[in-house]
Structure formats: C-alpha cells, structure tokens
Design an enzyme around this catalytic site. Structure first.
Site, PDB file in Angstrom:
ATOM      1  N   GLN A   1       0.839  -1.192   0.000  1.00 27.12           N
ATOM      2  CA  GLN A   1       0.000   0.000   0.000  1.00 27.12           C
ATOM      3  C   GLN A   1       0.877   1.247   0.000  1.00 27.12           C
ATOM      4  O   GLN A   1       1.215   1.798   1.049  1.00 27.12           O
ATOM      5  CB  GLN A   1      -0.944   0.004   1.201  1.00 27.12           C
ATOM      6  CG  GLN A   1      -1.977   1.105   1.073  1.00 27.12           C
ATOM      7  CD  GLN A   1      -3.099   0.972   2.067  1.00 27.12           C
ATOM      8  OE1 GLN A   1      -3.197   0.033   2.838  1.00 27.12           O
ATOM      9  NE2 GLN A   1      -3.969   1.952   2.048  1.00 27.12           N
ATOM     10  N   PHE A   2       1.240   1.702  -1.200  1.00 29.60           N
ATOM     11  CA  PHE A   2       2.112   2.871  -1.324  1.00 29.60           C
ATOM     12  C   PHE A   2       1.490   4.124  -0.740  1.00 29.60           C
ATOM     13  O   PHE A   2       2.189   5.057  -0.364  1.00 29.60           O
ATOM     14  CB  PHE A   2       2.529   3.098  -2.788  1.00 29.60           C
ATOM     15  CG  PHE A   2       1.481   3.737  -3.637  1.00 29.60           C
ATOM     16  CD1 PHE A   2       1.479   5.109  -3.831  1.00 29.60           C
ATOM     17  CD2 PHE A   2       0.491   2.981  -4.244  1.00 29.60           C
ATOM     18  CE1 PHE A   2       0.518   5.718  -4.614  1.00 29.60           C
ATOM     19  CE2 PHE A   2      -0.471   3.573  -5.035  1.00 29.60           C
ATOM     20  CZ  PHE A   2      -0.464   4.942  -5.215  1.00 29.60           C
ATOM     21  N   THR A   3       0.171   4.166  -0.610  1.00 23.77           N
ATOM     22  CA  THR A   3      -0.490   5.361  -0.090  1.00 23.77           C
ATOM     23  C   THR A   3      -0.136   5.643   1.370  1.00 23.77           C
ATOM     24  O   THR A   3      -0.363   6.751   1.855  1.00 23.77           O
ATOM     25  CB  THR A   3      -2.019   5.274  -0.257  1.00 23.77           C
ATOM     26  OG1 THR A   3      -2.505   4.124   0.440  1.00 23.77           O
ATOM     27  CG2 THR A   3      -2.404   5.181  -1.731  1.00 23.77           C
TER      28      THR A   3
END
Length: 141
Positions: free
Chosen positions: A74-76
């Site tokens: 989850q790069f966010t």
C-alpha cells in the site's frame, strides 16, 4: 517503510491470499528504504506481542499463537499531506524497488517461521478483514 498492523480473526485480499487469525499488514515502502529496513520491520512484526496471554495481557506474538500474516502492499501509506488537499506520493519508492522490498519483507517473515500470504503487488485489490479487538499498531522502520 511503514506498516499498519491489525490483529485479525480472518483476512482476505482479492486477488491474493487469505488467513485465519493473525495479523493483516498494510506495507508502504519509501524512497531510500533497503533490505535492512525490510528485515528489521519483518522481525518487529513477527515478535510484536499483541495477542493476549492467559491473563488477558498483550504478551504473545503471532508465532506464539500459531497465527499467520497477510501482507498487502500500500504505497499510499507514504503519502505527504502537509500541503494542500491532494496527497503527494513523491516519497514512495519506485514500483520496481518497492516490489523487491515487499517480497523481501514477506520472505523475512517466512524465514522467521511465520506463514505469510500476500496480495498482488501493484494490483487494485479488495481487502476484507475482521479486526480482532480492535487492535491496530503503526510501525515505522
């Protein structure tokens, strides 16, 4: 690296795997992260004592309770929201670097004896989980 760790009764990601009781880990990889951070964070997750002992105190790890870990990229989690209303993802690692460290993190968990299931890196995924507690811990490496 940043991990949001949730103690779960069960969790499933589609496409990807599923687990019974254990931990769901949302994992973000930042620019400059390396294998050392992946190994350190995997060790922290494997040894994190968030499961109750016989007295109800947090004193057992996922390995102690024969649990598993579901790891979802989850790069966010690396978003910078300090300016304006649109998050900036400039500090997230490039996909090829992030995927290698995501895979390393999962391999390090398995090497520590913790079963680990994954989502599909970079894919749009649906995540379902039942948070047990609820217990949610944020870890930074």
């Amino acid at each position: 690296m940043r991990a949001v760790v949730q103690r779960v009764s069960r969790a499933r990601v589609s496409p990807g795997g599923e687990i019974g009781h254990g931990l769901c880990v949302l994992l973000g990889v930042a620019r400059g992260d390396g294998e050392e951070q992946a190994a350190r964070l995997a060790g922290k997750v494997a040894r994190l004592r968030v499961f109750p002992d016989d007295d109800g105190r947090f004193d057992r790890s996922v390995a102690d309770v024969s649990g598993a870990v579901l790891v979802v990229s989850q790069f966010t989690l690396i978003a910078d929201t300090s300016k304006g209303n649109r998050p900036s993802f400039a500090e997230a690692a490039p996909p090829d670097e992030a995927e290698a460290l995501y895979e390393r993190f999962c391999a390090d968990l398995r090497a520590l004896g913790v079963p680990a299931e994954t989502g599909v890196f970079g894919a749009k995924m649906d995540l379902e989980l039942v948070n047990d507690g609820p217990v949610t811990i944020v870890l930074d490496a």
